[in-house]
Design a protein around this motif. Sequence first.
Motif, PDB file in Angstrom:
ATOM      1  N   ALA A 192      26.435  33.973 -91.696  1.00 10.59           N
ATOM      2  CA  ALA A 192      27.034  32.692 -92.088  1.00 10.59           C
ATOM      3  C   ALA A 192      28.483  32.863 -92.530  1.00 10.59           C
ATOM      4  O   ALA A 192      29.343  32.032 -92.209  1.00 10.59           O
ATOM      5  N   ASP A 193      28.774  33.937 -93.231  1.00  8.36           N
ATOM      6  CA  ASP A 193      30.139  34.166 -93.712  1.00  8.36           C
ATOM      7  C   ASP A 193      31.120  34.457 -92.582  1.00  8.36           C
ATOM      8  O   ASP A 193      32.334  34.359 -92.770  1.00  8.36           O
ATOM      9  N   ASP A 194      30.587  34.820 -91.404  1.00 13.96           N
ATOM     10  CA  ASP A 194      31.449  35.143 -90.270  1.00 13.96           C
ATOM     11  C   ASP A 194      31.650  33.960 -89.323  1.00 13.96           C
ATOM     12  O   ASP A 194      32.376  34.091 -88.334  1.00 13.96           O
ATOM     13  N   LEU A 195      30.993  32.855 -89.595  1.00  9.71           N
ATOM     14  CA  LEU A 195      31.194  31.649 -88.782  1.00  9.71           C
ATOM     15  C   LEU A 195      32.397  30.879 -89.333  1.00  9.71           C
ATOM     16  O   LEU A 195      32.461  30.598 -90.526  1.00  9.71           O
ATOM     17  N   ALA A 196      33.343  30.567 -88.461  1.00  7.66           N
ATOM     18  CA  ALA A 196      34.502  29.778 -88.889  1.00  7.66           C
ATOM     19  C   ALA A 196      34.075  28.337 -89.118  1.00  7.66           C
ATOM     20  O   ALA A 196      33.227  27.801 -88.388  1.00  7.66           O
ATOM     21  N   LEU A 197      34.634  27.694 -90.139  1.00  2.25           N
ATOM     22  CA  LEU A 197      34.309  26.307 -90.460  1.00  2.25           C
ATOM     23  C   LEU A 197      35.543  25.438 -90.303  1.00  2.25           C
ATOM     24  O   LEU A 197      36.651  25.832 -90.679  1.00  2.25           O
ATOM     25  N   ALA A 198      35.331  24.250 -89.756  1.00  7.00           N
ATOM     26  CA  ALA A 198      36.409  23.268 -89.624  1.00  7.00           C
ATOM     27  C   ALA A 198      35.760  21.890 -89.567  1.00  7.00           C
ATOM     28  O   ALA A 198      34.535  21.761 -89.657  1.00  7.00           O
ATOM     29  N   THR A 199      36.565  20.865 -89.418  1.00  8.20           N
ATOM     30  CA  THR A 199      36.054  19.494 -89.352  1.00  8.20           C
ATOM     31  C   THR A 199      36.077  19.003 -87.917  1.00  8.20           C
ATOM     32  O   THR A 199      37.113  19.075 -87.239  1.00  8.20           O
ATOM     33  N   ASP A 200      34.940  18.506 -87.451  1.00  7.21           N
ATOM     34  CA  ASP A 200      34.809  17.998 -86.087  1.00  7.21           C
ATOM     35  C   ASP A 200      35.443  16.615 -85.976  1.00  7.21           C
ATOM     36  O   ASP A 200      35.829  15.995 -86.971  1.00  7.21           O
ATOM     37  N   GLY A 201      35.495  16.109 -84.747  1.00  9.44           N
ATOM     38  CA  GLY A 201      36.109  14.805 -84.512  1.00  9.44           C
ATOM     39  C   GLY A 201      35.386  13.665 -85.187  1.00  9.44           C
ATOM     40  O   GLY A 201      35.995  12.629 -85.495  1.00  9.44           O
ATOM     41  N   CYS A 202      34.082  13.833 -85.446  1.00  5.55           N
ATOM     42  CA  CYS A 202      33.290  12.778 -86.071  1.00  5.55           C
ATOM     43  C   CYS A 202      33.203  12.946 -87.581  1.00  5.55           C
ATOM     44  O   CYS A 202      32.533  12.162 -88.253  1.00  5.55           O
ATOM     45  N   GLY A 203      33.851  13.984 -88.128  1.00  2.00           N
ATOM     46  CA  GLY A 203      33.907  14.146 -89.573  1.00  2.00           C
ATOM     47  C   GLY A 203      33.004  15.200 -90.159  1.00  2.00           C
ATOM     48  O   GLY A 203      33.200  15.616 -91.298  1.00  2.00           O
ATOM     49  N   VAL A 204      31.975  15.663 -89.393  1.00  2.00           N
ATOM     50  CA  VAL A 204      31.082  16.685 -89.941  1.00  2.00           C
ATOM     51  C   VAL A 204      31.687  18.065 -89.743  1.00  2.00           C
ATOM     52  O   VAL A 204      32.707  18.238 -89.080  1.00  2.00           O
ATOM     53  N   VAL A 205      31.007  19.064 -90.307  1.00  2.00           N
ATOM     54  CA  VAL A 205      31.451  20.446 -90.174  1.00  2.00           C
ATOM     55  C   VAL A 205      31.177  20.930 -88.750  1.00  2.00           C
ATOM     56  O   VAL A 205      30.130  20.644 -88.172  1.00  2.00           O
ATOM     57  N   THR A 206      32.138  21.655 -88.174  1.00  2.00           N
ATOM     58  CA  THR A 206      31.911  22.333 -86.907  1.00  2.00           C
ATOM     59  C   THR A 206      32.111  23.821 -87.122  1.00  2.00           C
ATOM     60  O   THR A 206      32.736  24.240 -88.098  1.00  2.00           O
ATOM     61  N   PHE A 207      31.566  24.625 -86.218  1.00  2.00           N
ATOM     62  CA  PHE A 207      31.485  26.063 -86.425  1.00  2.00           C
ATOM     63  C   PHE A 207      32.126  26.819 -85.275  1.00  2.00           C
ATOM     64  O   PHE A 207      31.924  26.473 -84.106  1.00  2.00           O
ATOM     65  N   GLY A 208      32.868  27.876 -85.619  1.00  2.00           N
ATOM     66  CA  GLY A 208      33.496  28.715 -84.618  1.00  2.00           C
ATOM     67  C   GLY A 208      32.805  30.058 -84.516  1.00  2.00           C
ATOM     68  O   GLY A 208      32.476  30.673 -85.527  1.00  2.00           O
ATOM     69  N   LEU A 209      32.577  30.516 -83.263  1.00  2.00           N
ATOM     70  CA  LEU A 209      31.892  31.778 -83.028  1.00  2.00           C
ATOM     71  C   LEU A 209      32.221  32.272 -81.630  1.00  2.00           C
ATOM     72  O   LEU A 209      32.701  31.509 -80.784  1.00  2.00           O
ATOM     73  N   PRO A 210      31.972  33.550 -81.334  1.00  2.00           N
ATOM     74  CA  PRO A 210      32.229  34.069 -79.988  1.00  2.00           C
ATOM     75  C   PRO A 210      31.323  33.416 -78.944  1.00  2.00           C
ATOM     76  O   PRO A 210      30.166  33.089 -79.227  1.00  2.00           O
ATOM     77  N   LEU A 211      31.842  33.255 -77.736  1.00  2.00           N
ATOM     78  CA  LEU A 211      31.060  32.649 -76.664  1.00  2.00           C
ATOM     79  C   LEU A 211      29.744  33.384 -76.426  1.00  2.00           C
ATOM     80  O   LEU A 211      28.709  32.760 -76.188  1.00  2.00           O
ATOM     81  N   VAL A 212      29.783  34.709 -76.488  1.00  2.00           N
ATOM     82  CA  VAL A 212      28.561  35.462 -76.224  1.00  2.00           C
ATOM     83  C   VAL A 212      27.485  35.155 -77.259  1.00  2.00           C
ATOM     84  O   VAL A 212      26.289  35.105 -76.936  1.00  2.00           O
ATOM     85  N   ALA A 213      27.879  34.901 -78.500  1.00  2.00           N
ATOM     86  CA  ALA A 213      26.906  34.531 -79.533  1.00  2.00           C
ATOM     87  C   ALA A 213      26.369  33.124 -79.290  1.00  2.00           C
ATOM     88  O   ALA A 213      25.181  32.850 -79.519  1.00  2.00           O
ATOM     89  N   LEU A 214      27.227  32.241 -78.812  1.00  2.00           N
ATOM     90  CA  LEU A 214      26.801  30.877 -78.491  1.00  2.00           C
ATOM     91  C   LEU A 214      25.831  30.897 -77.313  1.00  2.00           C
ATOM     92  O   LEU A 214      24.793  30.219 -77.328  1.00  2.00           O
TER      93      LEU A 214
END
Length: 332
Positions: free
Chosen positions: A177-199
């Motif tokens: 969890a600490d390695d997932l990047a956090l930001a705000t999505d277009g609809c206002g909720v939290v969105t998460f950043g991660l490597p494509l291979v993990a996705l």
Amino acid sequence: MSETRVEVQRGGTVESVHRVHVAVADGSGRIRAYAGNPQWVTFARSAIKPIQALPLVEDGVIERFHIADEELALCCASHSGEQRHVEAAASLLRKLGLGEDALACGPHAPFHAGAAAALRAQGRPPGRLHNNCSGKHAGMLALARAKGWPTAGYHEVGHAVQGRMLEELSRWSEIAADDLALATDGCGVVTFGLPLVALAGAFGRLSREARSPGRPAARVVGAMVRKPEYVGGTGRLCTQLMRAASGRIFAKYGAEGVYCAGVPGAELGIALKVEDGAKRAAEPALIAVLHALGLLGDEEMAELSTFAEPDVRNTRNEVVGGVRAVVALEAN
């Protein structure tokens, strides 16, 4: 390095090129094929809505509020704001004893041109229910209600709902969890950043579990493929792909050129990112990757041809060019 790209040609000459990064992983998360940089870190945006819907099943929310397949599929959707989508979101809110004003997403015009025109003809502005993410937001409110958490601020970092979303994505992606990047999505909720291979690995694991009847993933994926019109809408690729593949593939688009798909029968997950974020490249790229992997046959490709190789048209509606994906996957 293998390369996948989407070319836009006009008059037979390539005018623009979109680079695409692709990762294909199996049910254990092992990378099976790739193009470009499979470690490319991207915000998953709406592509992870099926994972964000899993707590509704895992935590008993579905039974508590008698959530129907249409409503569960809508929780996974970036819908077009058609009447059925608005009605399903409103129905879910009624079951929670909440109104439209409980949704934290802002209003925007429906993606579906006919639905948007109907609103204009009635002199009505779009509401929050028309937001393409209203189903996801209603699902998060359902989770808050079932857990006895406050509904206010459910979309924000630090709220228990978003903590549950973080926990779920961490579990399926196997990224701390600490390695997932956090930001705000277009609809206002939290969105998460991660490597494509993990996705891709998350979708591979989701595909593997979807093969087991009664498992939460089977319930969520089942709702998506049984009610694909609620995941996207009329003329949308995710809807048409799930129909064309007769439920063998489930898919979800995310903003900024992200597309994910799962193939339960093959226990594969696919994640791609158009480097410059162009949506016009993401759809042809996904279809071309699925075809290159042998997951779409000629009949299905013909049914999806308008997405696989869309026309470029001018203001006179004349065809003046086209968009085409060039795929080269490297096996791992």
